[in-house]
Design an enzyme around this catalytic site. Structure first.
Site, mmCIF file in Angstrom:
data_model
loop_
_atom_site.group_PDB
_atom_site.id
_atom_site.type_symbol
_atom_site.label_atom_id
_atom_site.label_comp_id
_atom_site.label_asym_id
_atom_site.label_seq_id
_atom_site.Cartn_x
_atom_site.Cartn_y
_atom_site.Cartn_z
ATOM 1 N N ASP A 1 -11.874 -47.732 21.745
ATOM 2 C CA ASP A 1 -12.467 -48.160 20.474
ATOM 3 C C ASP A 1 -12.799 -47.002 19.581
ATOM 4 O O ASP A 1 -13.210 -46.200 20.406
ATOM 5 C CB ASP A 1 -13.386 -49.144 20.610
ATOM 6 C CG ASP A 1 -13.876 -49.751 19.271
ATOM 7 O OD1 ASP A 1 -13.086 -49.840 18.381
ATOM 8 O OD2 ASP A 1 -15.091 -49.791 19.273
ATOM 9 N N ASP B 1 -15.345 -47.093 16.431
ATOM 10 C CA ASP B 1 -16.804 -47.159 15.675
ATOM 11 C C ASP B 1 -17.773 -47.532 17.141
ATOM 12 O O ASP B 1 -17.382 -48.417 17.779
ATOM 13 C CB ASP B 1 -16.860 -48.203 14.970
ATOM 14 C CG ASP B 1 -15.879 -47.730 13.637
ATOM 15 O OD1 ASP B 1 -16.361 -46.690 12.938
ATOM 16 O OD2 ASP B 1 -14.765 -48.349 13.290
ATOM 17 N N SER C 1 -10.152 -51.793 15.009
ATOM 18 C CA SER C 1 -9.860 -52.989 14.132
ATOM 19 C C SER C 1 -9.825 -52.295 12.556
ATOM 20 O O SER C 1 -9.795 -53.327 11.745
ATOM 21 C CB SER C 1 -10.989 -54.066 14.171
ATOM 22 O OG SER C 1 -10.816 -54.638 15.323
#
Length: 219
Positions: A14, A16, A114
């Site tokens: 991921d 962040d 995302s």
């Protein structure tokens, strides 16, 4: 659950909260952007929605303050973010070097975030991550269903040419940990946002302070 690292062929990160500390930069940009639409939010309003998609992240706070969420608001916030992020993002210790070393050891690597593409591109550039250290990059625009749905991690595994059970996901967020486990992957919980015990309750197999901790486990 202990991870059988002999089965790991790829590591999916991921962005962040895992590679960069940008969550509050995004929250601050959101506050500034929403203010232009007469919505008086605070950075703390966004904390419960870290790691979620735009409609959840922006929309929940807009509605909380009695506003109506539109894509125009989101685009305005991203305009602000892309201007302020390069000077404000903090890259976690040794991230570019760790990604390079993992890749050099023969593991396939991917970022699955995302975030929309332009935000993700700004983050990668600000963190000085060498694209040669990555085999794939998947952003929120590439999938229909957002975390905690496993689609983004399954898409990353597909791009890497790996089965889910051969992938390890590095995640810090609630929705991300749930998505990793729903994808049938191992999960390394990064304790930048929540503590290790909580991440393990959510399903993380092991935890560590940052991605450099993964190196000690790799054969």
């Amino acid at each position: 659950m202990n991870i059988d690292f002999s089965k790991i062929k790829g590591i999916i990160f991921d962005m962040d909260g895992v590679l960069v500390d940008s969550e509050m930069v995004m929250a601050n940009a959101s506050v500034l952007g929403m203010k232009d639409y007469k919505i008086e939010a605070s950075p703390e309003d966004f904390v419960p929605y870290f790691g979620t998609d735009d409609k959840t992240y922006f929309g929940s706070v807009v509605r909380q303050h009695g506003g109506v969420y539109t894509q125009e608001i989101a685009e305005h916030i991203y305009d602000i973010y892309c201007k302020i992020a390069p000077a404000q993002i903090i890259t976690f210790p040794n991230v570019p070097e760790t990604l390079a070393e993992i890749h050099e050891r023969g593991y396939k690597t991917a970022i699955a975030s995302s975030s929309i593409k332009r935000k993700l591109d700004v983050n990668i550039s600000s963190a000085k991550i060498n694209l040669n250290s990555l085999d794939a990059v998947v952003c929120g625009s590439d999938v229909k269903n957002k975390k905690p749905d496993p689609e983004i991690f399954l898409k990353a595994a597909e791009k890497l040419g790996l089965a889910p059970e051969n992938c390890l996901v590095a995640e810090d967020a609630i929705s991300g940990v749930k998505a990793a486990k729903a994808a049938g992957m191992y999960c390394f919980g990064v304790t930048t946002t929540f503590d290790g015990d909580y991440l393990k309750e959510l399903g993380a197999d092991i935890t560590g302070a940052g991605i450099t901790d993964i190196l000690q486990f790799l054969p």
